[in-house]
Motif scaffolding. Sequence first.
Motif, PDB file in Angstrom:
ATOM      1  N   LYS A  96     -14.302 -12.725   8.423  1.00  0.00           N
ATOM      2  CA  LYS A  96     -14.056 -11.756   7.352  1.00  0.00           C
ATOM      3  C   LYS A  96     -13.187 -10.592   7.818  1.00  0.00           C
ATOM      4  O   LYS A  96     -12.216 -10.215   7.153  1.00  0.00           O
ATOM      5  CB  LYS A  96     -15.399 -11.233   6.803  1.00  0.00           C
ATOM      6  N   SER A  97     -13.521 -10.022   8.964  1.00  0.00           N
ATOM      7  CA  SER A  97     -12.759  -8.876   9.464  1.00  0.00           C
ATOM      8  C   SER A  97     -11.344  -9.267   9.869  1.00  0.00           C
ATOM      9  O   SER A  97     -10.404  -8.494   9.711  1.00  0.00           O
ATOM     10  CB  SER A  97     -13.490  -8.239  10.653  1.00  0.00           C
ATOM     11  N   THR A  98     -11.191 -10.481  10.381  1.00  0.00           N
ATOM     12  CA  THR A  98      -9.856 -10.965  10.741  1.00  0.00           C
ATOM     13  C   THR A  98      -8.974 -11.048   9.496  1.00  0.00           C
ATOM     14  O   THR A  98      -7.798 -10.676   9.527  1.00  0.00           O
ATOM     15  CB  THR A  98      -9.944 -12.352  11.413  1.00  0.00           C
ATOM     16  N   LEU A  99      -9.550 -11.508   8.388  1.00  0.00           N
ATOM     17  CA  LEU A  99      -8.789 -11.584   7.137  1.00  0.00           C
ATOM     18  C   LEU A  99      -8.424 -10.190   6.645  1.00  0.00           C
ATOM     19  O   LEU A  99      -7.284  -9.961   6.212  1.00  0.00           O
ATOM     20  CB  LEU A  99      -9.593 -12.324   6.070  1.00  0.00           C
ATOM     21  N   VAL A 100      -9.350  -9.252   6.713  1.00  0.00           N
ATOM     22  CA  VAL A 100      -9.061  -7.883   6.272  1.00  0.00           C
ATOM     23  C   VAL A 100      -7.925  -7.297   7.092  1.00  0.00           C
ATOM     24  O   VAL A 100      -7.008  -6.666   6.549  1.00  0.00           O
ATOM     25  CB  VAL A 100     -10.323  -6.994   6.374  1.00  0.00           C
ATOM     26  N   ASN A 101      -7.953  -7.486   8.401  1.00  0.00           N
ATOM     27  CA  ASN A 101      -6.874  -6.976   9.252  1.00  0.00           C
ATOM     28  C   ASN A 101      -5.539  -7.629   8.914  1.00  0.00           C
ATOM     29  O   ASN A 101      -4.488  -6.982   8.931  1.00  0.00           O
ATOM     30  CB  ASN A 101      -7.209  -7.204  10.729  1.00  0.00           C
ATOM     31  N   ARG A 102      -5.568  -8.902   8.598  1.00  0.00           N
ATOM     32  CA  ARG A 102      -4.348  -9.617   8.203  1.00  0.00           C
ATOM     33  C   ARG A 102      -3.785  -9.018   6.917  1.00  0.00           C
ATOM     34  O   ARG A 102      -2.578  -8.780   6.801  1.00  0.00           O
ATOM     35  CB  ARG A 102      -4.676 -11.101   8.004  1.00  0.00           C
ATOM     36  N   LEU A 103      -4.651  -8.734   5.953  1.00  0.00           N
ATOM     37  CA  LEU A 103      -4.211  -8.169   4.685  1.00  0.00           C
ATOM     38  C   LEU A 103      -3.713  -6.741   4.845  1.00  0.00           C
ATOM     39  O   LEU A 103      -2.755  -6.327   4.198  1.00  0.00           O
ATOM     40  CB  LEU A 103      -5.363  -8.197   3.670  1.00  0.00           C
ATOM     41  N   ALA A 104      -4.361  -5.989   5.724  1.00  0.00           N
ATOM     42  CA  ALA A 104      -3.981  -4.588   5.940  1.00  0.00           C
ATOM     43  C   ALA A 104      -2.700  -4.473   6.752  1.00  0.00           C
ATOM     44  O   ALA A 104      -2.030  -3.448   6.722  1.00  0.00           O
ATOM     45  CB  ALA A 104      -5.110  -3.834   6.634  1.00  0.00           C
ATOM     46  N   GLY A 105      -2.362  -5.526   7.489  1.00  0.00           N
ATOM     47  CA  GLY A 105      -1.154  -5.496   8.304  1.00  0.00           C
ATOM     48  C   GLY A 105      -1.320  -4.719   9.590  1.00  0.00           C
ATOM     49  O   GLY A 105      -0.356  -4.451  10.294  1.00  0.00           O
TER      50      GLY A 105
END
Length: 198
Positions: A32-41
Motif C-alpha cells: 500500500k505505501s509503495t503505491l502511495v509513494n508511486r502516486l505521489a512521485g
Amino acid sequence: IVDALPARKDDEAGDAPPMLRFAIVGKRNSGKSTLVNRLAGEERVIVSEIPGTTRDAIDVVFEWEGKRLCAIDTAGLRKKRSIEHAIELFSMGRAQDSIRRADVVVHMFDVREELSQVDKKLAHFYLELARPVLIVGNKIDLAETLDLEKWDGYVKQQLPGLHFAPVSFLSAKEGTNVAGTLGVLLELHAQAGLGGEV
C-alpha cells in the motif's frame, strides 16, 4: 497567533476543484505505501519489508491527468487475536475511519498469497458502508506466473460479496499498470455518481 499565520490560498478557502478520496486498504505488507509513494512521485511514506511499518492513516494529495486525487494510505490489518500492542488496535480503528471518509476503497492484496479471513472481513465492512470497491492484486513483478483470468475468478469466489467489484493487477514498485488502475478507479467513481466531476 492567528494574525501571524500566512493568508490562506484560494484552494484552502474552499474554492478548490472536487477531489476523489480513495482509501488503500489491505493486509500488512501488501504494498500500500509503495503505491502511495508511486502516486505521489516522491518518498512520502516509509516502505519496508517488515510488516506493519505504517501505523496511521496518511493522506497524500496528487494530480493525475488534470484531476485531483487524495490517496489515504492505511495501516495494514491482521486478525484481532494477532494484535499484540495497543497501537495496532488504534491503527485498525483509524483504518476503519479512513474507509468511512473515502469515496472509493482500493482493496490491495499480494498476488503471491491467498486471500485470507482479514480480506473477507474487510469486504464485509465495505458492504456495510456501501462503498464502491476496486480490488487490486499487487506485486505481479514478483509472481512467477500470473493467470489473470484465473485470479479474477478466484477473487470473486473468495469475496462473493464483492462480485460486482472490478479487479486490477499491478506492480506498485515497477509502476506496471498503475495508470490503468487509476483510470478504472475514476470510472468506478463516476459510475457511483459520487462528487460530480473530479
